[in-house]
Scaffold this active site. Structure first.
Site, PDB file in Angstrom:
ATOM      1  N   HIS A 151     -10.416  -7.687 -46.535  1.00  0.00           N
ATOM      2  CA  HIS A 151     -11.455  -6.955 -47.263  1.00  0.00           C
ATOM      3  C   HIS A 151     -12.841  -7.527 -46.970  1.00  0.00           C
ATOM      4  CE1 HIS A 151     -11.948 -10.264 -50.115  1.00  0.00           C
ATOM      5  NE2 HIS A 151     -10.659 -10.249 -50.401  1.00  0.00           N
ATOM      6  N   CYS A 159      -6.704 -14.103 -49.304  1.00  0.00           N
ATOM      7  CA  CYS A 159      -6.960 -12.949 -48.442  1.00  0.00           C
ATOM      8  C   CYS A 159      -7.664 -13.381 -47.162  1.00  0.00           C
ATOM      9  CB  CYS A 159      -7.812 -11.915 -49.177  1.00  0.00           C
ATOM     10  SG  CYS A 159      -7.053 -11.266 -50.687  1.00  0.00           S
TER      11      CYS A 159
END
Length: 444
Positions: A151, A159
């Site tokens: 992202h 992430c």
């Protein structure tokens, strides 16, 4: 003269408007009106044409944690893949090694299938693509975690976080490939490039056996330049294998009888022969030295300047290559002892040998000579000096290299599957063997 300058300025403005690029080649996110439909920059489209890549041809994503790189590979007209773009990962949390459980701040390592349902246009981190963790390998090995994404926003807790401009391009690559008929994009997440030198450098890691398994898939791609067919059996990954007879792949069950196509077998054998020579040279070059892998805090310290004057949410983490170093065993022990003391000692606490051993395990390292049962520096070097993964005659200390396999790794069982997405095309689902599907090597 003035008219010439005006004409030149108008020409430049038209060019920039046509490809939506800023002068330095990055997209100006503040000017993007529809991030979901934002086209790829003109510089990338031109490179695709140069490489004979259809605009909507399939893609593959590769991640290398250690150097903080994300690569986009795209199919050319001949169905071979070539790299079309690479990005510096702005932030990834934790350290090298797979994600094991919810909350460990580790970013996934392994082979993941991304479908149109994994695209999230409404992410609070600008745009996001779910990594598909946990996959079948993770699930059958009891690994847990959720909402692990690629992202924007440059802030990570497990992430792979990019800048908004980067995720805008990555999202566009995936969107166009899905619209071209690709039903599943393979994400290959590695700790580092699985070269002989890197494998030798990380030979003392407790994750080494897991990484040898990932290397089999890495090798298959390096040889074929096509994403390998992936399946799971006996709780391990297998690559580019065809089940024989009525055999089927089941993540927890024994692997069925499998075969590797002769052409691929020969190519992998040649690749492995070169690897063995390079591994032996790498071991000589290392000369007993050990790699000190930095903590996330040590990585962040390297890029502290990048955060100055920015929002607190912007948190680049740097690369392990920049913050780590090769050291002598004695210095390695001192560095690890200092780290463990900082991580585990409370005011007035004295670190005993057992405490150190426990902390070493939590720190995902093998401390030289810590406690009974732990490998010493000498034993680590001796064990890993044996033939590298895939050798014809592995030693007893090495686990057998997983046999390669054939089916796509998908999220199954009790693991939640994303809801259907309008971009998923039922008409392009892969046919079954009885419907005439040909193994990939028929084209290779």
């Amino acid at each position: 003269m003035r008219l010439r300058h005006i004409a030149y300025a108008l020409l430049m403005a038209t060019a920039l408007a046509g490809c939506n690029d800023t002068i330095d080649g990055a997209i100006d996110v503040s000017k993007v009106k529809n991030k979901v439909e934002q086209p790829l920059p003109g510089r990338i489209v031109a490179e695709m044409q140069k490489k004979n890549m259809p605009r909507n041809s399939p893609i593959m994503i590769r991640v290398f944690k250690e150097e903080g790189k994300m690569e986009i590979w795209k199919a050319k007209a001949d169905n071979r893949f070539d790299k079309i773009a690479d990005y510096d990962i702005c932030a990834w949390s934790g350290k090298l090694g797979p994600k094991v459980k919810e909350g460990d701040r580790q970013a996934p390592e392994g082979f993941y299938n991304l479908t149109p349902a994994h695209l999230n246009p409404n992410s609070k981190y600008y745009l996001a693509i779910n990594t598909g963790f946990p996959n079948r390998y993770d699930a059958v090995n009891g690994r847990s975690g959720s909402n692990l994404m690629i992202h924007g926003a440059c802030s990570s807790s497990g992430c792979y976080s990019m800048t908004d401009a980067q995720i805008l391009e990555i999202y566009a690559f995936a969107r166009d490939a899905f619209r071209g008929g690709q039903s599943s994009v393979q994400l290959q997440a590695f700790p580092f490039r699985m070269t002989a030198e890197n494998m030798a450098r990380h030979r003392n890691s407790e994750n080494f056996e897991f990484w040898k398994m990932l290397k089999a898939g890495y090798d298959n791609f390096e040889v074929t330049k096509r994403p390998p067919e992936v399946n799971v059996c006996e709780k391990k990954y297998v690559f580019n294998q065809q089940a024989q007879g009525s055999g089927q792949f089941s993540a927890a069950a024994a692997c069925p009888p499998m075969s590797t196509p002769p052409a691929l077998t020969a190519a992998l054998a040649s690749y492995e022969k070169e690897y063995q020579v390079a591994y032996a040279k790498a071991m000589d070059k290392l000369d007993g030295k050990l790699w000190y892998e930095p903590t996330e805090a040590e990585r962040k310290a390297i890029v502290a300047e990048k955060r100055k004057g920015r929002d607190l949410a912007y948190a680049p983490t740097g690369t392990s290559l920049a913050a780590g170093k090769l050291v002598e065993p004695e210095e390695f022990e001192k560095l690890m002892a200092a780290r463990l003391a900082k991580q585990t000692a409370k005011p007035g606490q004295i670190l005993t040998a057992s405490t150190q051993a426990s902390a070493a395990k939590q720190g995902r390292v093998v401390l030289p000579g810590t406690a009974p049962g732990n490998r010493s520096t000498m034993s680590v070097q001796t064990a890993m000096a044996a033939p590298a993964p895939g050798a014809a005659a592995p030693t007893a200390s090495q686990t057998a290299r997983p046999q390669p396999d054939m089916a796509q790794a998908t999220t199954t069982g009790s693991v939640p599957v994303p809801a259907p997405n309008p971009l998923a095309y039922a008409a392009v689902q892969q046919p079954t063997e009885t419907e005439g599907k040909k193994p990939f090597w028929k084209f290779w």
